[in-house]
Scaffold this motif. Sequence first.
Motif, PDB file in Angstrom:
ATOM      1  N   THR A 159       6.785   2.916  -7.851  1.00 51.28           N
ATOM      2  CA  THR A 159       6.244   3.047  -9.227  1.00 51.28           C
ATOM      3  C   THR A 159       6.100   4.564  -9.806  1.00 51.28           C
ATOM      4  OG1 THR A 159       5.021   1.042  -8.937  1.00 51.28           O
ATOM      5  CG2 THR A 159       4.153   2.436 -10.783  1.00 51.28           C
ATOM      6  N   LYS A 160       5.745   5.392  -8.836  1.00 49.81           N
ATOM      7  CA  LYS A 160       5.628   6.720  -9.228  1.00 49.81           C
ATOM      8  C   LYS A 160       6.943   7.397  -9.457  1.00 49.81           C
ATOM      9  CE  LYS A 160       3.178  10.929  -7.774  1.00 49.81           C
ATOM     10  NZ  LYS A 160       2.300  11.503  -6.715  1.00 49.81           N
ATOM     11  N   VAL A 192      10.393   6.128  -9.105  1.00 47.46           N
ATOM     12  CA  VAL A 192      11.668   5.390  -9.504  1.00 47.46           C
ATOM     13  C   VAL A 192      11.357   4.790 -10.893  1.00 47.46           C
ATOM     14  CG1 VAL A 192      13.325   3.517  -8.881  1.00 47.46           C
ATOM     15  CG2 VAL A 192      12.222   4.951  -7.013  1.00 47.46           C
ATOM     16  N   ASN A 193      10.564   3.729 -11.258  1.00 49.57           N
ATOM     17  CA  ASN A 193      10.123   3.280 -12.423  1.00 49.57           C
ATOM     18  C   ASN A 193       8.788   2.674 -12.572  1.00 49.57           C
ATOM     19  OD1 ASN A 193      10.282   1.214 -14.764  1.00 49.57           O
ATOM     20  ND2 ASN A 193      12.557   1.144 -14.474  1.00 49.57           N
ATOM     21  N   SER A 194       7.966   2.917 -13.454  1.00 47.83           N
ATOM     22  CA  SER A 194       6.713   2.373 -13.516  1.00 47.83           C
ATOM     23  C   SER A 194       6.516   0.982 -13.874  1.00 47.83           C
ATOM     24  CB  SER A 194       6.149   3.285 -14.620  1.00 47.83           C
ATOM     25  OG  SER A 194       6.669   3.197 -15.930  1.00 47.83           O
ATOM     26  N   ASN A 195       7.578   0.754 -14.259  1.00 48.49           N
ATOM     27  CA  ASN A 195       7.952  -0.966 -14.594  1.00 48.49           C
ATOM     28  C   ASN A 195       8.495  -1.822 -13.610  1.00 48.49           C
ATOM     29  OD1 ASN A 195       6.654  -3.122 -16.465  1.00 48.49           O
ATOM     30  ND2 ASN A 195       9.113  -2.907 -17.502  1.00 48.49           N
ATOM     31  N   VAL A 196       8.367  -1.258 -12.280  1.00 52.82           N
ATOM     32  CA  VAL A 196       9.150  -1.656 -11.321  1.00 52.82           C
ATOM     33  C   VAL A 196       8.739  -3.223 -10.774  1.00 52.82           C
ATOM     34  CG1 VAL A 196       7.730  -0.880  -9.493  1.00 52.82           C
ATOM     35  CG2 VAL A 196      10.219  -1.571  -8.930  1.00 52.82           C
ATOM     36  N   VAL A 197       7.638  -3.669 -11.067  1.00 52.16           N
ATOM     37  CA  VAL A 197       7.169  -4.731 -10.581  1.00 52.16           C
ATOM     38  C   VAL A 197       7.650  -6.017 -11.622  1.00 52.16           C
ATOM     39  CG1 VAL A 197       5.015  -6.296 -10.498  1.00 52.16           C
ATOM     40  CG2 VAL A 197       5.028  -4.274  -9.139  1.00 52.16           C
ATOM     41  N   ASN A 198       7.475  -5.547 -12.930  1.00 52.42           N
ATOM     42  CA  ASN A 198       7.891  -6.399 -14.104  1.00 52.42           C
ATOM     43  C   ASN A 198       9.486  -6.495 -13.886  1.00 52.42           C
ATOM     44  OD1 ASN A 198       5.606  -7.511 -15.465  1.00 52.42           O
ATOM     45  ND2 ASN A 198       5.391  -5.069 -15.960  1.00 52.42           N
ATOM     46  N   ASN A 199      10.200  -5.599 -13.508  1.00 45.46           N
ATOM     47  CA  ASN A 199      11.694  -5.688 -13.514  1.00 45.46           C
ATOM     48  C   ASN A 199      12.118  -6.426 -12.236  1.00 45.46           C
ATOM     49  OD1 ASN A 199      12.296  -3.886 -15.501  1.00 45.46           O
ATOM     50  ND2 ASN A 199      12.274  -2.083 -14.487  1.00 45.46           N
ATOM     51  N   PHE A 200      11.289  -6.637 -11.091  1.00 43.12           N
ATOM     52  CA  PHE A 200      11.728  -7.543  -9.882  1.00 43.12           C
ATOM     53  C   PHE A 200      11.443  -8.857 -10.378  1.00 43.12           C
ATOM     54  CE2 PHE A 200      11.793  -3.925  -6.974  1.00 43.12           C
ATOM     55  CZ  PHE A 200      12.299  -4.326  -5.838  1.00 43.12           C
ATOM     56  N   ASN A 232       0.745  -1.162  -0.043  1.00 43.26           N
ATOM     57  CA  ASN A 232       0.113   0.084   0.226  1.00 43.26           C
ATOM     58  C   ASN A 232       0.844   1.226  -0.143  1.00 43.26           C
ATOM     59  OD1 ASN A 232      -2.237  -1.637   0.151  1.00 43.26           O
ATOM     60  ND2 ASN A 232      -2.389  -1.436   2.619  1.00 43.26           N
ATOM     61  N   GLU A 233       1.984   1.232   0.436  1.00 44.44           N
ATOM     62  CA  GLU A 233       3.024   2.150   0.633  1.00 44.44           C
ATOM     63  C   GLU A 233       4.120   2.552  -0.139  1.00 44.44           C
ATOM     64  OE1 GLU A 233       1.968   4.890   2.418  1.00 44.44           O
ATOM     65  OE2 GLU A 233       0.413   4.002   3.469  1.00 44.44           O
ATOM     66  N   VAL A 234       4.957   1.130  -0.150  1.00 41.83           N
ATOM     67  CA  VAL A 234       6.240   1.189  -0.502  1.00 41.83           C
ATOM     68  C   VAL A 234       6.314   1.216  -2.236  1.00 41.83           C
ATOM     69  CG1 VAL A 234       8.487   0.253  -0.763  1.00 41.83           C
ATOM     70  CG2 VAL A 234       7.251   0.307   1.247  1.00 41.83           C
ATOM     71  N   PHE A 235       5.450   0.267  -2.679  1.00 41.85           N
ATOM     72  CA  PHE A 235       5.703   0.242  -4.062  1.00 41.85           C
ATOM     73  C   PHE A 235       4.757   1.105  -5.008  1.00 41.85           C
ATOM     74  CE2 PHE A 235       7.323  -4.182  -3.339  1.00 41.85           C
ATOM     75  CZ  PHE A 235       8.025  -4.177  -4.551  1.00 41.85           C
TER      76      PHE A 235
END
Length: 502
Positions: free
Chosen positions: A217-218, A220-228, A210-213
């Motif tokens: 995303t906003k 650092v990188n909008s594609n952060v979940v896919n990069n992980f 709810n807070e960190v991701f």
Amino acid sequence: MLNIDILSRFIENNKLIEKEDRVVLGVSGGADSVCLLHTLCKLQKALEIRLFVVHINHGIRGKEASRDENYVKELCKKLGVEFFSFHYNIPKMAAMLKISEEEAGRKARYEAFENIATDISKTEGIDISKLKIAVAHNKNDNAETMLHNLSRGSGISGLKGISVKNGRIIRPLLIFTRAEIEEYLNENKIEYMTDSTNLENEYTRNVLRNEVFPILTKYVNSNVVNNFYKTSTVAAEADEYFEDSAKKFCEQNLKAEGNKGYTLKRIELIKHPHILGTYIIRYALKELLREKKLGIKDIGMVHIEDVWQLAHGENGKKLDLKYDIKVYNDYKYLRFVQGEDEKESKSGFPEIRYSVFSDFSMKDIPGDGNIKWLDFDKVLRDIVKYTGESLCINSVVSKDNNLKFIEKNIAVRVYMSGDFIQIKSGKKAIKKLFTDEKIPASIRKEHIVLAIGSCVVWIFKENKSPDDTLGLDRISELYKVDLYTNKVLKIEVLGDKYERES
């Protein structure tokens, strides 16, 4: 975007499901699990599989939990899928096992899934290898797990995130993000339930979600979940390599010592590079915990590093870890022990005999001495809760099997810090009871406890004789025989260690 063709290819490429498999689905009623159920329903004819749904009521959210259970039940009825539900008191289970409610809930869920899979295998006369357990983890869950592990001090194994397949457990939706799943449900007008606790930040995972991701995303990188997710696949390859190397080493150098734990050849261990050494230590700890049906989640890299330093340190040193694990540097070996080490505790515990009967009179209940009567059903109930066994038991278990189950899970040991007993006024620490009863410190370690985890069933003093009356002789109020008792569990201490007073 989530579509059936991509899902089908992902299942095929990762060999998650084969034709004629029976697939047990964990369905909470939330978006992920509802999507999993609907998509596999669409594929079941092509895959020639049968689906079974298991829903777990954790005993936490009251009416909302009942709402979710009823929703899943009706959804399964509509889709023509067999439905099973299990009820657990997760807060109580967590307290008894001394673990978090998150971990207790996970333990309850997977044991329920395994129980149903085993029952289906027996009922339908098929090999257990044809049973799969499907859970609805997605890319977001994977990213949250990776960051959580990394924050707690994980090695490579934590960076691999969530496995697509782990034994019977499969995760068909792991290739999709949470947004893609919700988009699929909305486009197909499929209703799902929302767990209100997911919106609260009481649990660590919820803070990440709810807070960190959202911040990552906003900003650092909008594609952060896919990069992980991409990083996790690379880490998984490295982890598999080191895990295999550690397994080969341990097959030659790790030895089980009966109920005493494991010994690892220290001299051979320290010849290897640090990275492989940490994997070898982790493998040894996993083997120790596996026998107790515990996972290694709470053993972090910092603990493994401490064991590595112990291996390079002075002979005779000891290290205390979580889950009451002790690691000893014994010159040529590292010894891994859970609970009281025989070399540190008194040997020769008294022999205990268990029996059960239903024909009894209240006036015959034994007092002080080497025999105690307890309420059989209450003892069995609490052992079932402690071990995490399913509360939904359909088969009739023989009396002998029940007694073996009790004997296996009631520990006979010395008193340990953290032990408690139920008295008339409530739960009381044994240490406090010793103080209140003015038991001398010099004889406290002479006491024997019969315990379910840290919950003491009976505490008494060894070498009891007519001229030596000091010490406790107390059974838990939880298990005392009363007018509502149907069956009595008779516990008798045998041998010379505990002589009946005249």
